[in-house]
Scaffold this active site. Sequence first.
Site, PDB file in Angstrom:
ATOM      1  N   LEU A  33       0.974  -1.312   0.003  1.00  0.00           N
ATOM      2  CA  LEU A  33       0.038  -0.032  -0.020  1.00  0.00           C
ATOM      3  C   LEU A  33       0.671   1.341   0.197  1.00  0.00           C
ATOM      4  CD1 LEU A  33      -2.800  -1.068   2.422  1.00  0.00           C
ATOM      5  CD2 LEU A  33      -2.662  -1.320   0.282  1.00  0.00           C
ATOM      6  N   HIS A  34       0.329   2.491  -0.751  1.00  0.00           N
ATOM      7  CA  HIS A  34       0.773   3.457  -0.816  1.00  0.00           C
ATOM      8  C   HIS A  34      -0.121   4.662  -0.354  1.00  0.00           C
ATOM      9  CE1 HIS A  34      -0.818   3.800  -4.749  1.00  0.00           C
ATOM     10  NE2 HIS A  34      -0.066   2.563  -5.003  1.00  0.00           N
ATOM     11  N   HIS A  37      -3.676   4.221  -2.206  1.00  0.00           N
ATOM     12  CA  HIS A  37      -4.773   3.452  -1.676  1.00  0.00           C
ATOM     13  C   HIS A  37      -5.119   4.066  -0.280  1.00  0.00           C
ATOM     14  CE1 HIS A  37      -1.729   0.427  -3.360  1.00  0.00           C
ATOM     15  NE2 HIS A  37      -3.044   0.092  -3.875  1.00  0.00           N
ATOM     16  N   GLY A 149      -8.533   3.541  -8.201  1.00  0.00           N
ATOM     17  CA  GLY A 149      -7.705   4.720  -8.524  1.00  0.00           C
ATOM     18  C   GLY A 149      -7.795   4.839 -10.188  1.00  0.00           C
ATOM     19  N   ASP A 152      -5.348   3.198 -13.042  1.00  0.00           N
ATOM     20  CA  ASP A 152      -5.665   1.976 -13.918  1.00  0.00           C
ATOM     21  C   ASP A 152      -7.042   2.176 -14.672  1.00  0.00           C
ATOM     22  OD1 ASP A 152      -3.627   0.057 -13.048  1.00  0.00           O
ATOM     23  OD2 ASP A 152      -4.116   0.520 -11.154  1.00  0.00           O
ATOM     24  N   ARG A 189       4.281  -1.069  -7.837  1.00  0.00           N
ATOM     25  CA  ARG A 189       5.428  -1.521  -8.589  1.00  0.00           C
ATOM     26  C   ARG A 189       6.652  -0.530  -8.362  1.00  0.00           C
ATOM     27  NH1 ARG A 189       3.958  -5.400 -12.714  1.00  0.00           N
ATOM     28  NH2 ARG A 189       1.673  -5.693 -12.708  1.00  0.00           N
TER      29      ARG A 189
END
EC number: 6.3.2.1
Length: 281
Positions: A33-34, A37, A149, A152, A189
Amino acid sequence: MLIFNNKAGLTKVLSDYLNVKSTVGFVPTMGALHQGHLSLLRQSVKENDVTVISIFVNPTQFNNAEDLDKYPRTLDADVEKIKQVSDAIIVFAPSVNEMYDGNTISSHFSFDGLENQMEGAHRPGHFDGVGTIVKKLFEIVMPTRAYFGEKDFQQLQIVKKMAEKEGMPVIIIGCPISREDSGLAMSSRNERLSTQDRDKAAFIYKTLKEAQEQFDNQSIEDIKKYVYDAFAAHPEFTMDYFEIAAEDDLKPAVIKENRKYRAFVAVFLSNVRLIDNISLN
């Protein structure tokens, strides 16, 4: 904080909320998670009575075994980040066997052609895997609202179409892309990039911004040539695709019409595949 690894425990707890017609917000993730998120979680907590986050690296949406193996798995750190938003968020972190009952294959979906563009064309079977796992998760959580988000963006449109065609009573909410200070779109990623590569990756958003600025007075063909030439001048990147497409059907644009368009890009940097997009009008 409640953390469940099995469907039965989660559905038992959620049934209490559903019985009193509480609203359930849902944030499906693959973990690592970042702040992007966490922004989805904050919106869900604000808009719903209870929020569930799933953390599950879904094997059926990977068509590259090495990419699946290297995908970061950081559950303990993820839980600590979730606590920064709220201790009341429910975490669902199942195993592959729990989600697929020992039969790890994806179902086939028709998304009215959305699946044939861009990511779908370059990653065969990817969106069947996405549709399979999101459908399973929706059936377990039965959310009122689900948050995705816009990084994507194609996946967002795919999920909306799947929910519509499957008759699922869930509101799909797209949320703005969260970016690092450099402009790089936040992504799990990114954890696989070195500090130097993160600095280089800022070029992706810089180039998208230039395409956006050109959209008013340049042809689509000229913008695409500009972007391909820009990345060709930076050989550390390998282009997968750059496309300008209408937001509704995601088909490549040839001439500008009275529609909303986005520019989409996918590139490799140090064997890490990065995607991004930007609204053009």
